[in-house]
Every structure is written in C-alpha cells, then in structure tokens.
Write an enzyme that holds these catalytic residues in place. Structure first.
Site, short mmCIF file in Angstrom:
data_model
loop_
_atom_site.label_atom_id
_atom_site.label_comp_id
_atom_site.label_asym_id
_atom_site.label_seq_id
_atom_site.Cartn_x
_atom_site.Cartn_y
_atom_site.Cartn_z
N TYR A 11 0.83 -1.22 0.00
CA TYR A 11 0.00 0.00 0.00
C TYR A 11 0.86 1.27 0.00
CZ TYR A 11 -3.14 3.52 2.06
OH TYR A 11 -3.85 4.66 2.33
N ASP A 31 9.83 -7.40 -3.37
CA ASP A 31 8.61 -7.75 -2.64
C ASP A 31 8.34 -9.23 -2.85
OD1 ASP A 31 5.76 -7.89 -1.77
OD2 ASP A 31 5.94 -5.71 -1.75
N SER A 36 0.49 -8.55 -1.16
CA SER A 36 0.23 -7.65 -2.30
C SER A 36 0.13 -8.50 -3.55
CB SER A 36 1.33 -6.60 -2.42
OG SER A 36 2.60 -7.22 -2.45
N PHE A 80 10.03 -0.77 3.49
CA PHE A 80 8.62 -0.95 3.90
C PHE A 80 8.29 -2.39 4.26
CE2 PHE A 80 8.38 2.59 0.81
CZ PHE A 80 7.66 3.52 1.53
N SER A 124 6.48 3.48 13.15
CA SER A 124 5.05 3.68 13.42
C SER A 124 4.86 4.43 14.72
CB SER A 124 4.40 2.30 13.54
OG SER A 124 3.11 2.40 14.10
N TYR A 149 3.75 -6.83 16.92
CA TYR A 149 4.01 -6.00 15.73
C TYR A 149 4.74 -4.72 16.11
CZ TYR A 149 3.28 -2.24 12.45
OH TYR A 149 3.50 -1.14 11.66
N LYS A 153 8.87 -2.88 15.63
CA LYS A 153 9.30 -1.53 15.21
C LYS A 153 10.26 -0.94 16.25
CE LYS A 153 6.78 -1.37 11.46
NZ LYS A 153 7.41 -1.59 10.15
N LEU A 200 -9.85 1.11 9.99
CA LEU A 200 -11.12 1.81 9.84
C LEU A 200 -11.44 2.19 8.39
CD1 LEU A 200 -13.55 3.25 11.17
CD2 LEU A 200 -12.09 5.28 11.38
N ARG A 231 -7.75 9.78 15.99
CA ARG A 231 -6.46 9.42 15.39
C ARG A 231 -6.02 10.51 14.43
NH1 ARG A 231 -6.89 6.39 18.85
NH2 ARG A 231 -6.76 4.11 18.90
#
Ligand code: NAD
Ligand code: WQD
Length: 340
Positions: A11, A31, A36, A80, A124, A149, A153, A200, A231
């Site tokens: 994304y 990738d 994806s 990424f 993040s 997760y 990071k 969301l 957020r």
C-alpha cells in the site's frame, strides 16, 4: 538516486514508488507478494511511464538478498517490507518477529557489504506506547508497544541505531507514521487488504461499496468529544512525499539516525471519519456501536514540527481528500487488485 524499495508492491510502498519516480529517482522494487498482488506493478508502470524492475524474493532469505545487491547498483534503501496487522501479531508473534527482524537484518547486512549507507525505515506511532504525552514528540525515549508487531518496530529502530553507531557512514531516517489512509487520485492504486479489513478506512470503504453490511464503531464511551477514538489520519500521498523528503535530507541530518513523525498534527474521531466518507459517497452509511477493541488508546496525534522544520515536509491533504480518493479507488476496484 537509484532506490531499492522493499515492500514496494504494498500500500504505502506503491504510492512512494510513484513519488520517487516523479522526483527523478530510479526505483527497484523487492517484494515477496505475501501481502500484495503482482498486478500492482503494471499499474505503477502505466502511471509513472517508466519500467519498474521487480525482484520477487523473501527478504528473510539473506543469501537471496545478498545476490540482489550484487546484481543491482543501489544508492539508498526505503524499507517498507514487513507484516503489519496488530491483532494477527498477537496470535502469531513468532511469525512477526521472524519476518520483520530477519528481513531487516538481511537488508542491513547486504547494505554494509555493498557500501550502501542511506536508509529510510517505516516505523510507526505505535512505538510511543501507552504513556507518551499527546501530541507525540520524537524526543520521547521510553519507547514500547503492547503488540508484537509494534515491538518489532521498537526493536528495529534500536538495531538500526546500533548498526549506525558502528558504521559512521550510515544515515537512517526512522519515519513514524500515524494513520495512513487514502489512495492515488487516479483511482488506480490504493489499499487492498486481504480478508476482513483490520483498519477503519478500508472497512468503511468496503461498507460503502457493498462488500460489508455495516461498520462497527469500537466503543463510544471514550473521554473524547463524541466518545469515539481520535487518530491522526494522513493521506498516503503526503506520506509518500515525506519519504522523498527524508531520502533527500539523509546526507544533511543533524544526527546519523533521526526519527521523524509523519502526521498532520490533528486528531479526527471515528464518527467524524465516517461522516466525511458519507460526504464523499453522497449517502449515509450503516453503522452500529459495539464494544471497545482491546488495546485501543482513546486519542493520539503527532507533533509534526520536526518534519516541517528539518525535512521541509508538511501534510497538505484534508480528511475530505482522503475519503474522496479512497472512494474513487474502491469504486473502480471493488474487489481490489485483480489476480492477473
Ligand atoms: P503492506 O502489507 O501493504 O506492504 C508491505 C509489503 O511488504 C507487502 O507488499 C508484502 O508483500 C511485503 N513483504 C512483507 N514481508 C516481506 C518479506 N519478508 N520479503 C519481501 N517482501 C515482504 O503494508 P503497508 O501498509 O504498505 O505498510 C508498509 C510499512 O509501513 C510496513 O512496514 C508497516 O509496518 C509500516 N506502517 C504501516 C502503517 C499503516 O497503517 N499502513 C502504519 C505505520 C507503519
Ligand atoms: C482507527 C480507529 C478503532 C476499525 C493501527 C495500528 C497502528 C498503525 C496504524 C501500523 C480506532 C476504530 C477501526 C473498525 C472502528 N499501523 N475502528 N471500527 O488502531 O489507530 O492503528 O493502524 O503501524 O500501529 O494499531 O488504526 O484504522 O485500526 O483504527 O471503530 O472496524 O478506528 O477503534 O479508534 P489504529 P485503525
């Protein structure tokens, strides 16, 4: 620069590929397409007008990663690639630690071996944990995260700092994203979650297009203006521009490793986001209020001052832009990217 974009079919990576090409950089994508579809590549080529070389390898394979660097001349890496679903990471912690840490170690080893010393990393806002004061600032140093997760990071930021301390040439920008949403204004690329969306915006978009019956709002009894969580949503195109700015600033950073918040500096509630999406679609969307989701914090947003002053970057797109572009993408691609 010739930039290796790991996770460039995903994304945020796909939007960043377009921004890098538009800024005059050459791009190589790596990738494994675990989250994806290869069909994104043809769209990137059509939109950018250039050939995008792609290496379909799993970066946890250090030998293959090394061969990639031996075959391609690379000036910088934008990293990424990784698994990113918070809930799934609680159920599958080993898979998350293995994938996210090993892929990063393979990349760092290959970079060292081939003298590549520019790195931009997808971190993040989750690294700020539960106790950081809002708005979050980069100098908060008690980083932690409640999910495996998020913990990957925190750990990767630390690994990169340690590697940079041992290698005076290495420059690392740690980009702490808040809530990336939206899609390319062409409607040709966008977020394509597999299965039921965790987040969301893609969930609302799938309700709007008829793939889901209704949105469940996770709690309306938070200590916020309308009771739903707030957020800092930012448009993925602004986020992509932030990567170009960080990449081009690496050689001038005030410290060899530097964290930057990429957010707008404003919080938006779940219900305000739903209403904005309704404006984009032109009709009301069904929703119900359900219980709180475990682990959600009531409200947080970025202090983006450092990115503004040091990178010259600022988010410019509005919540209505984010919803309009997501809706254009979702309408044109109700089932996401095709398999072939
Ligand atoms: P994404 O899943 O769409 O993209 C990640 C890409 O990495 C996918 O194309 C996947 O196939 C690839 N990948 C995963 N493991 C790999 C491996 N071992 N080898 C090669 N490729 C691999 O996710 P995204 O939303 O574009 O996120 C990109 C990065 O940004 C991730 O590191 C994520 O943790 C981080 N991030 C995302 C958000 C968000 O809300 N989307 C927020 C903060 C940080
Ligand atoms: C936003 C708000 C939900 C879905 C996550 C990760 C974070 C980062 C970005 C990677 C929350 C509410 C959601 C739904 C809802 N990713 N919601 N109904 O949780 O802020 O951040 O993505 O680093 O680490 O945790 O984003 O989009 O899941 O939720 O009411 O069906 O929407 O409760 O308040 P979140 P989100």
């Amino acid at each position: 620069m010739r930039v290796l974009v790991s996770g460039g079919a995903g994304y945020i990576g796909s939007h960043t590929v377009l921004s890098l090409v538009a800024a005059g950089h050459d791009v190589v994508v790596v990738d494994d397409f675990s989250n994806s579809k290869p069909t994104v590549v043809g769209r990137l080529e059509a939109l950018s007008g250039v050939h995008v070389p792609v290496h379909a390898i799993d970066l946890t394979d250090a030998a293959k990663t090394e061969r990639l660097f031996a075959h391609e001349q690379i000036d910088a890496v934008v990293h990424f690639a990784g698994l990113k679903a918070v809930g799934e990471s609680v159920a599958k912690p080993l898979e998350y630690y293995r994938n996210n840490l090993d892929s990063t170690l393979s990349l760092l080893e290959a970079m060292r071996h081939h003298g590549v010393h520019r790195l931009v990393f997808s971190s993040s806002a989750t690294v700020y944990g539960e106790h950081a004061p809002v708005p979050y600032t980069e100098d908060y140093d008690r980083l932690s995260s409640s999910s495996p997760y998020g913990q990957t990071k925190v750990m990767i930021e630390r690994i990169m700092a340690d590697v940079a301390a041992a290698d005076p040439a290495l420059r690392v920008a740690l980009l702490r994203y808040f809530n990336p949403v939206g899609a390319h204004p062409s409607g040709q690329i966008g977020e394509d979650p597999q299965g039921i969306p965790n987040n969301l915006m893609p969930f609302i978009a799938q309700v709007a297009v008829g793939r889901r019956d209704k949105l469940t709002v996770f709690g309306d009894d938070y200590p916020t203006a309308d009771g739903t969580c707030e957020r800092d949503y930012l448009h993925v195109e602004d986020l992509a521009a932030g990567h170009v700015a960080a990449l081009e600033h690496l050689d001038d950073m005030v410290t060899p490793v530097r964290a930057f918040n990429l957010g707008t500096g404003t919080g938006t509630s779940v219900l305000a986001m739903l209403q904005a999406f309704e404006r984009a679609v032109g009709r009301e969307l069904p929703y119900e209020v359900g219980p709180r989701r475990a682990g959600d914090l009531p409200a947080f947003w970025a202090d983006p001052t450092r990115a503004q002053t040091e990178l010259g970057w600022q988010a410019v797109k509005t919540i209505d832009d984010m919803c309009a572009d997501t809706w254009r993408w979702q309408q044109a691609n109700p089932q996401g990217f095709p398999d072939a």
